[in-house]
Design a protein around this motif. Structure first.
Motif, mmCIF file in Angstrom:
data_model
loop_
_atom_site.group_PDB
_atom_site.id
_atom_site.type_symbol
_atom_site.label_atom_id
_atom_site.label_comp_id
_atom_site.label_asym_id
_atom_site.label_seq_id
_atom_site.Cartn_x
_atom_site.Cartn_y
_atom_site.Cartn_z
ATOM 1 N N UNK A 1 14.477 127.870 22.143
ATOM 2 C CA UNK A 1 14.649 126.921 22.824
ATOM 3 C C UNK A 1 13.461 126.292 23.516
ATOM 4 N N UNK A 2 13.365 124.944 23.596
ATOM 5 C CA UNK A 2 12.027 124.422 24.207
ATOM 6 C C UNK A 2 12.205 124.629 25.851
ATOM 7 N N UNK A 3 10.946 124.519 26.645
ATOM 8 C CA UNK A 3 11.009 125.041 27.880
ATOM 9 C C UNK A 3 12.181 124.144 28.639
ATOM 10 N N UNK A 4 13.021 124.732 29.498
ATOM 11 C CA UNK A 4 14.090 124.139 30.316
ATOM 12 C C UNK A 4 13.962 124.722 31.741
ATOM 13 N N UNK B 1 24.488 119.109 29.101
ATOM 14 C CA UNK B 1 23.636 117.778 28.090
ATOM 15 C C UNK B 1 22.197 118.121 28.192
ATOM 16 N N UNK B 2 21.663 118.577 28.975
ATOM 17 C CA UNK B 2 20.237 119.034 29.062
ATOM 18 C C UNK B 2 20.195 120.107 27.987
ATOM 19 N N UNK B 3 21.037 121.172 27.838
ATOM 20 C CA UNK B 3 20.797 122.179 26.699
ATOM 21 C C UNK B 3 21.203 121.407 25.551
ATOM 22 N N UNK B 4 22.192 120.347 25.152
ATOM 23 C CA UNK B 4 22.187 119.774 23.953
ATOM 24 C C UNK B 4 21.166 119.253 23.615
ATOM 25 N N UNK B 5 20.357 118.608 24.354
ATOM 26 C CA UNK B 5 19.221 117.647 23.952
ATOM 27 C C UNK B 5 18.152 118.740 23.650
ATOM 28 N N UNK B 6 17.935 119.743 23.879
ATOM 29 C CA UNK B 6 16.992 120.656 23.934
ATOM 30 C C UNK B 6 17.332 121.695 22.435
ATOM 31 N N UNK B 7 18.641 121.434 21.988
ATOM 32 C CA UNK B 7 19.055 122.028 20.803
ATOM 33 C C UNK B 7 19.965 121.121 19.998
ATOM 34 N N UNK C 1 21.707 118.527 17.633
ATOM 35 C CA UNK C 1 22.665 119.008 16.346
ATOM 36 C C UNK C 1 23.279 120.228 16.786
ATOM 37 N N UNK C 2 22.924 121.141 17.677
ATOM 38 C CA UNK C 2 23.636 122.349 17.497
ATOM 39 C C UNK C 2 24.575 122.676 18.817
ATOM 40 N N UNK C 3 24.807 121.878 19.704
ATOM 41 C CA UNK C 3 25.633 122.002 20.948
ATOM 42 C C UNK C 3 26.493 120.632 21.048
ATOM 43 N N UNK C 4 27.954 120.938 21.112
ATOM 44 C CA UNK C 4 28.725 119.886 21.340
ATOM 45 C C UNK C 4 29.622 120.228 22.483
ATOM 46 N N UNK C 5 29.658 119.324 23.306
ATOM 47 C CA UNK C 5 30.433 119.609 24.760
ATOM 48 C C UNK C 5 31.840 118.766 24.684
ATOM 49 N N UNK C 6 32.822 119.464 24.924
ATOM 50 C CA UNK C 6 34.143 118.946 25.088
ATOM 51 C C UNK C 6 34.552 119.213 26.607
ATOM 52 N N UNK C 7 34.581 118.057 27.243
ATOM 53 C CA UNK C 7 34.924 117.934 28.581
ATOM 54 C C UNK C 7 36.494 117.936 28.804
ATOM 55 N N UNK C 8 37.035 119.387 28.748
ATOM 56 C CA UNK C 8 38.603 119.585 28.770
ATOM 57 C C UNK C 8 38.824 120.873 29.155
ATOM 58 N N UNK C 9 40.427 121.171 28.747
ATOM 59 C CA UNK C 9 40.991 122.258 29.210
ATOM 60 C C UNK C 9 41.198 123.180 27.854
ATOM 61 N N UNK C 10 40.624 124.377 27.988
ATOM 62 C CA UNK C 10 40.749 125.172 26.797
ATOM 63 C C UNK C 10 42.145 125.558 26.465
ATOM 64 N N UNK C 11 43.154 125.668 27.494
ATOM 65 C CA UNK C 11 44.543 125.775 27.390
ATOM 66 C C UNK C 11 45.283 124.813 26.659
ATOM 67 N N UNK C 12 44.759 123.746 26.637
ATOM 68 C CA UNK C 12 45.359 122.648 25.827
ATOM 69 C C UNK C 12 44.476 122.096 24.887
#
Length: 357
Positions: A12-15, A95-101, A103-114
């Motif tokens: 990963x690039x410097x973060x 989102x910072x991590x997603x920009x550093x990688x 096409x590799x990191x997708x973010x879902x803002x939600x509850x894993x139980x549902x």
């Protein structure tokens, strides 16, 4: 939905460090959400290694928080990482991590139980159940408050081949507070043996990988944490519906210090309790004076098969719940007492309280 892709570089690039992100976004662990941050990347790398090779793999991470474990997953070479985070405070750092990688990191803002994980990955990663597990891994440093209900939900998914297990026998690498981990992996006869032991082990191979001391987390929890690895079995050790198995195991373990026939009795209405208990124990050929912790999974299989046989001949049996009968009986008693101007202060003990796993 991400397409399968190859990862040429894992660096990963410097973060900002995870500690710096926590300061930058003024984050703190919420006690009511049982959040504890793991900031040591050597430990997050060690957790990820327990999952096996992640090179070009698909990964679902549960509750990434500030993203320490996420970084280790990306560094290990995962091509497609889906993170499911309920707490909106952590989204900017992810989102910072997603920009550093890209096409590799997708973010879902939600509850894993549902969250519908069965729709989270491309269908072409699926493997037939009888073959090796798919290149999909479930990884998470779970908040204590969600760990037990979540693993029970996933075990039911394993039994029914639903949710993340529509893709095949996806392995799980998860953290649990030490007490829960010991119950998950407890062997026959041990004092930690519980219904959670049976429900996990009849469906999966379950291994305790290593202990993370509480002092490694921020804030420091009062207990240590264990990393546990699960791989669903090709054939479950009990061939009955999950709900039926869960009911038999739950009833037997509600009297964990008594002979196992005491719990079996509560599967049946009072009028036929003695008769049907005797018939079930005889059919299963299980010693009725064994303690619940002494029963092996083959013995639980025999008991659930015997109960299923009785239910097939008398379908109303499966819907019977001893605690509900007890609750209604005491409710009627309280109504009578109220009519006479007296309320039994001990009647609260009859409320239907779920038994802990």
């Amino acid at each position: 939905m991400a397409a399968s892709r190859k990862v040429s570089s894992f660096r990963l690039p410097p973060l900002p460090t995870v500690s710096e992100l926590i300061k930058l976004y003024n984050l703190r662990a919420e006690k009511q959400l049982s959040q504890n941050f793991l900031l040591d990347l050597r430990l997050t790398d060690k957790i990820v290694r327990q999952a096996g090779s992640l090179k070009d793999a698909h990964v679902c991470e549960v509750g990434p928080g500030p993203g320490g474990l996420t970084r280790s997953i990306l560094t290990a070479g995962a091509a497609d990482v889906l993170v499911v985070e309920k707490d909106s405070r952590f989204i900017p750092g992810l989102k910072l991590l997603s920009e550093a990688a890209p096409g590799r990191l997708r973010i879902v803002h939600g509850d894993i139980l549902t969250y519908r994980m069965d729709q989270g990955f491309p269908a072409n990663i699926s493997k037939p159940w009888e073959e090796d597990p798919p290149d999909l891994h479930i990884i998470g440093n779970l908040p204590f408050s969600v760990s037990t209900p979540l693993i029970i939900q996933w075990l039911e998914n394993v039994a029914n081949r639903t949710g993340p297990f529509t893709y095949g026998r996806a392995p799980l690498t998860l953290t649990f507070q030490k007490e829960v981990a010991e119950r998950l992996t407890a062997s026959t006869g041990s004092k930690q043996r519980s219904r959670l032991s049976i429900m996990a082990q009849y469906l999966c191979t379950v291994h305790n990988r290593f202990t993370i001391p509480g002092r490694a987390f921020v804030p420091k929890p009062e207990v240590d944490v264990e990393v546990v690895h699960f791989t669903p079995l090709v054939q479950p050790q009990i061939q009955q519906p999950f709900k039926l198995v869960e009911k038999v195991v739950r009833n037997i373990f509600q009297f964990r210090r008594k002979h196992c026939h005491k719990g079996v009795e509560k599967l049946f209405p009072e009028a036929r309790r003695a008769e049907l208990t005797w018939e079930m124990m005889q059919k299963a050929d299980v010693d009725p004076i064994l303690r619940p912790t002494e029963l092996t999974i083959p013995q639980f299989r025999a008991l659930t098969d015997a109960y299923a046989h009785l239910c097939a001949h008398e379908p109303g049996l499966f819907t019977y719940e001893f605690r509900e009968e007890l609750r209604l009986k005491h409710l009627g008693k309280n109504k009578s007492a109220a009519a006479d101007g007296f309320m039994d202060p001990l009647s609260v003990t009859a409320q239907s309280v779920p038994q802990p796993y």
